[in-house]
Design a protein around this motif. Structure first.
Motif, mmCIF file in Angstrom:
data_model
loop_
_atom_site.group_PDB
_atom_site.id
_atom_site.type_symbol
_atom_site.label_atom_id
_atom_site.label_comp_id
_atom_site.label_asym_id
_atom_site.label_seq_id
_atom_site.Cartn_x
_atom_site.Cartn_y
_atom_site.Cartn_z
ATOM 1 N N ASP A 285 0.780 10.579 -4.311
ATOM 2 C CA ASP A 285 1.348 11.676 -3.802
ATOM 3 C C ASP A 285 2.219 12.417 -4.855
ATOM 4 N N ARG B 13 -10.583 11.598 -1.358
ATOM 5 C CA ARG B 13 -10.414 12.245 -2.759
ATOM 6 C C ARG B 13 -11.826 12.575 -3.604
ATOM 7 N N SER C 113 -6.823 2.026 4.680
ATOM 8 C CA SER C 113 -6.123 3.396 4.374
ATOM 9 C C SER C 113 -6.529 3.941 2.722
ATOM 10 N N LEU C 114 -6.284 2.910 2.071
ATOM 11 C CA LEU C 114 -6.381 3.201 0.394
ATOM 12 C C LEU C 114 -7.671 3.485 0.297
ATOM 13 N N ASP D 157 -7.885 -2.996 1.822
ATOM 14 C CA ASP D 157 -6.831 -2.062 2.416
ATOM 15 C C ASP D 157 -7.666 -0.870 2.790
ATOM 16 N N ALA E 86 0.766 -1.215 0.063
ATOM 17 C CA ALA E 86 -0.019 -0.130 0.159
ATOM 18 C C ALA E 86 0.924 1.067 -0.028
ATOM 19 N N GLU E 87 1.995 1.405 0.683
ATOM 20 C CA GLU E 87 2.868 2.393 0.796
ATOM 21 C C GLU E 87 3.285 2.929 -0.582
ATOM 22 N N TRP F 197 1.634 2.610 -3.405
ATOM 23 C CA TRP F 197 0.559 3.550 -3.976
ATOM 24 C C TRP F 197 0.102 4.942 -3.302
ATOM 25 N N HIS F 198 0.352 4.868 -2.061
ATOM 26 C CA HIS F 198 0.477 6.143 -1.340
ATOM 27 C C HIS F 198 1.331 7.189 -1.828
ATOM 28 N N ASP F 199 2.627 6.716 -1.968
ATOM 29 C CA ASP F 199 3.671 7.515 -2.658
ATOM 30 C C ASP F 199 3.393 7.891 -4.175
ATOM 31 N N LEU G 129 -5.263 5.242 -7.859
ATOM 32 C CA LEU G 129 -5.689 4.858 -6.595
ATOM 33 C C LEU G 129 -6.926 3.857 -6.658
ATOM 34 N N LEU H 172 -8.791 7.007 1.620
ATOM 35 C CA LEU H 172 -8.044 8.138 0.912
ATOM 36 C C LEU H 172 -8.925 8.192 -0.549
#
Length: 198
Positions: free
Chosen positions: A110, A146, A138-139, A136, A102-103, A105-107, A125, A142
Protein backbone atom coordinates in the motif's frame (compact mmCIF):
# COMPACT_ATOMS: atom_id res chain seq x y z
CA UNK A 1 29.08 27.78 20.60
CA UNK A 2 31.36 26.38 17.89
CA UNK A 3 29.87 28.57 15.17
CA UNK A 4 30.17 31.70 17.29
CA UNK A 5 33.80 30.94 18.20
CA UNK A 6 34.90 31.20 14.57
CA UNK A 7 34.96 35.00 14.78
CA UNK A 8 32.17 35.84 12.33
CA UNK A 9 28.98 36.43 14.33
CA UNK A 10 26.84 37.33 11.25
CA UNK A 11 27.74 34.06 9.51
CA UNK A 12 27.18 32.11 12.73
CA UNK A 13 23.71 33.66 13.16
CA UNK A 14 22.83 32.91 9.54
CA UNK A 15 23.99 29.27 9.76
CA UNK A 16 22.20 28.73 13.05
CA UNK A 17 18.98 30.29 11.77
CA UNK A 18 19.12 28.10 8.67
CA UNK A 19 19.84 24.77 10.37
CA UNK A 20 18.23 25.12 13.81
CA UNK A 21 14.66 24.19 12.73
CA UNK A 22 15.89 20.97 11.08
CA UNK A 23 18.00 20.20 14.14
CA UNK A 24 15.03 20.66 16.49
CA UNK A 25 12.75 18.48 14.29
CA UNK A 26 15.43 15.82 14.00
CA UNK A 27 16.04 15.77 17.73
CA UNK A 28 12.32 15.48 18.51
CA UNK A 29 11.89 12.71 15.94
CA UNK A 30 14.90 10.86 17.35
CA UNK A 31 13.48 11.00 20.88
CA UNK A 32 10.10 9.69 19.72
CA UNK A 33 11.72 6.96 17.63
CA UNK A 34 13.93 6.01 20.57
CA UNK A 35 10.82 5.69 22.74
CA UNK A 36 9.01 3.57 20.14
CA UNK A 37 11.94 1.21 19.65
CA UNK A 38 12.69 0.80 23.36
CA UNK A 39 13.07 -2.89 24.15
CA UNK A 40 13.06 -3.91 20.49
CA UNK A 41 15.52 -6.58 19.48
CA UNK A 42 17.22 -4.97 16.48
CA UNK A 43 19.09 -8.18 15.70
CA UNK A 44 15.91 -10.26 15.50
CA UNK A 45 15.59 -12.48 12.47
CA UNK A 46 12.28 -13.46 10.91
CA UNK A 47 11.20 -16.95 11.88
CA UNK A 48 8.08 -18.82 10.79
CA UNK A 49 5.17 -18.43 13.17
CA UNK A 50 4.82 -21.45 15.43
CA UNK A 51 3.21 -22.01 18.78
CA UNK A 52 6.51 -21.17 20.50
CA UNK A 53 7.36 -18.03 18.51
CA UNK A 54 3.92 -16.46 18.04
CA UNK A 55 3.91 -14.29 21.18
CA UNK A 56 7.45 -12.98 20.66
CA UNK A 57 6.77 -12.27 16.97
CA UNK A 58 3.49 -10.53 17.85
CA UNK A 59 5.24 -8.17 20.28
CA UNK A 60 7.96 -7.45 17.73
CA UNK A 61 5.39 -6.75 15.02
CA UNK A 62 3.53 -4.36 17.34
CA UNK A 63 6.77 -2.42 17.92
CA UNK A 64 7.47 -2.23 14.20
CA UNK A 65 3.88 -1.23 13.49
CA UNK A 66 4.28 1.76 15.85
CA UNK A 67 7.58 2.77 14.23
CA UNK A 68 6.12 2.53 10.72
CA UNK A 69 3.01 4.48 11.73
CA UNK A 70 5.24 7.21 13.18
CA UNK A 71 7.50 7.38 10.13
CA UNK A 72 4.54 7.62 7.76
CA UNK A 73 3.47 10.86 9.51
CA UNK A 74 6.66 12.47 8.15
CA UNK A 75 7.98 13.89 11.45
CA UNK A 76 11.09 15.31 9.74
CA UNK A 77 8.99 17.13 7.10
CA UNK A 78 10.94 15.56 4.26
CA UNK A 79 10.16 16.01 0.59
CA UNK A 80 8.02 13.40 -1.15
CA UNK A 81 10.91 11.39 -2.62
CA UNK A 82 12.98 11.48 0.56
CA UNK A 83 9.99 10.42 2.65
CA UNK A 84 9.21 7.59 0.22
CA UNK A 85 12.81 6.35 0.41
CA UNK A 86 12.99 6.64 4.21
CA UNK A 87 9.72 4.82 4.91
CA UNK A 88 10.56 2.17 2.30
CA UNK A 89 13.83 1.57 4.14
CA UNK A 90 11.93 1.20 7.42
CA UNK A 91 9.60 -1.35 5.81
CA UNK A 92 12.60 -3.27 4.52
CA UNK A 93 14.13 -3.25 8.01
CA UNK A 94 10.84 -4.43 9.52
CA UNK A 95 10.69 -7.26 6.99
CA UNK A 96 14.00 -8.57 8.28
CA UNK A 97 12.35 -9.32 11.62
CA UNK A 98 8.67 -9.77 10.70
CA UNK A 99 8.66 -11.30 7.21
CA UNK A 100 6.15 -13.99 8.18
CA UNK A 101 3.42 -11.43 8.97
CA UNK A 102 1.16 -10.90 5.96
CA UNK A 103 -0.09 -7.54 7.26
CA UNK A 104 3.42 -6.12 6.99
CA UNK A 105 3.52 -6.97 3.29
CA UNK A 106 0.02 -5.57 2.73
CA UNK A 107 1.06 -2.29 4.35
CA UNK A 108 4.34 -2.17 2.43
CA UNK A 109 2.56 -2.70 -0.90
CA UNK A 110 0.00 0.00 0.00
CA UNK A 111 2.81 2.40 0.86
CA UNK A 112 4.59 1.79 -2.45
CA UNK A 113 1.30 2.23 -4.33
CA UNK A 114 0.71 5.57 -2.59
CA UNK A 115 4.13 6.67 -3.79
CA UNK A 116 3.36 5.69 -7.38
CA UNK A 117 5.71 2.69 -7.40
CA UNK A 118 3.24 0.10 -8.66
CA UNK A 119 5.81 -2.15 -10.36
CA UNK A 120 8.03 -2.20 -7.29
CA UNK A 121 4.99 -2.96 -5.13
CA UNK A 122 4.12 -5.95 -7.32
CA UNK A 123 7.73 -7.13 -7.19
CA UNK A 124 7.78 -6.85 -3.37
CA UNK A 125 4.52 -8.79 -3.15
CA UNK A 126 5.81 -11.53 -5.44
CA UNK A 127 9.01 -11.80 -3.38
CA UNK A 128 7.03 -12.04 -0.13
CA UNK A 129 4.92 -14.87 -1.53
CA UNK A 130 7.80 -16.81 -3.04
CA UNK A 131 10.19 -16.43 -0.11
CA UNK A 132 8.09 -16.25 3.05
CA UNK A 133 4.35 -16.84 2.68
CA UNK A 134 3.60 -19.20 -0.22
CA UNK A 135 0.41 -20.45 1.45
CA UNK A 136 -1.08 -17.04 2.28
CA UNK A 137 -4.33 -16.84 0.33
CA UNK A 138 -4.86 -13.08 0.68
CA UNK A 139 -1.39 -12.20 -0.63
CA UNK A 140 -1.72 -14.59 -3.57
CA UNK A 141 -5.15 -13.25 -4.52
CA UNK A 142 -3.80 -9.71 -4.28
CA UNK A 143 -0.94 -10.60 -6.61
CA UNK A 144 -3.28 -12.15 -9.19
CA UNK A 145 -5.54 -9.09 -9.07
CA UNK A 146 -2.55 -6.78 -9.46
CA UNK A 147 -1.49 -8.66 -12.58
CA UNK A 148 -5.00 -8.41 -13.98
CA UNK A 149 -5.51 -4.73 -13.19
CA UNK A 150 -1.92 -3.60 -13.71
CA UNK A 151 -2.67 -1.93 -17.01
CA UNK A 152 -5.77 -0.28 -18.39
CA UNK A 153 -6.89 -1.83 -20.64
CA UNK A 154 -5.28 -5.11 -19.60
CA UNK A 155 -2.64 -6.35 -22.00
CA UNK A 156 -2.51 -10.00 -23.11
CA UNK A 157 0.72 -10.43 -21.10
CA UNK A 158 -0.85 -9.13 -17.87
CA UNK A 159 -3.92 -11.32 -18.39
CA UNK A 160 -1.70 -14.35 -18.96
CA UNK A 161 0.22 -13.56 -15.77
CA UNK A 162 -3.06 -13.22 -13.85
CA UNK A 163 -4.38 -16.48 -15.32
CA UNK A 164 -1.16 -18.25 -14.34
CA UNK A 165 -1.31 -16.81 -10.81
CA UNK A 166 -4.92 -17.96 -10.35
CA UNK A 167 -4.20 -21.43 -11.79
CA UNK A 168 -1.13 -21.86 -9.57
CA UNK A 169 -3.17 -20.72 -6.57
CA UNK A 170 -5.87 -23.29 -7.29
CA UNK A 171 -3.25 -26.04 -7.60
CA UNK A 172 -1.23 -25.10 -4.49
CA UNK A 173 -3.76 -24.33 -1.79
CA UNK A 174 -5.51 -27.10 0.13
CA UNK A 175 -8.80 -28.23 -1.33
CA UNK A 176 -11.48 -27.01 -1.20
CA UNK A 177 -10.77 -23.29 -1.22
CA UNK A 178 -13.97 -21.53 -2.17
CA UNK A 179 -12.47 -18.04 -2.00
CA UNK A 180 -9.78 -18.88 -4.56
CA UNK A 181 -12.31 -20.51 -6.86
CA UNK A 182 -14.77 -17.60 -6.57
CA UNK A 183 -12.03 -15.09 -7.41
CA UNK A 184 -10.85 -17.17 -10.37
CA UNK A 185 -14.38 -17.48 -11.75
CA UNK A 186 -14.89 -13.74 -11.34
CA UNK A 187 -11.65 -13.21 -13.31
CA UNK A 188 -12.90 -15.52 -16.09
CA UNK A 189 -16.22 -13.71 -16.27
CA UNK A 190 -14.59 -10.26 -16.36
CA UNK A 191 -12.06 -11.15 -19.01
CA UNK A 192 -13.76 -13.79 -21.18
CA UNK A 193 -17.45 -13.18 -20.71
CA UNK A 194 -20.38 -15.13 -19.31
CA UNK A 195 -20.14 -17.98 -21.85
CA UNK A 196 -16.75 -19.26 -20.66
CA UNK A 197 -17.75 -18.55 -17.08
CA UNK A 198 -20.36 -21.30 -17.31
Amino acid sequence: QFEKSLGNPQLASKVLAEHMPRYVKGKAAFKELHTLTGGMDHAAVAVPLTHKTTEQQRRLMEKWRGVLRFERTNPLRLGKQDLQARVTLFYQQASLACAYHAELWHDFVDWLDLGGQREKATSVLKHAIERFLPDDLSLRLLLAQRYEQGELPPSPASLDAAEEAYQKLLEDVPKPTPLALINYLAFVRRQRGAREFR
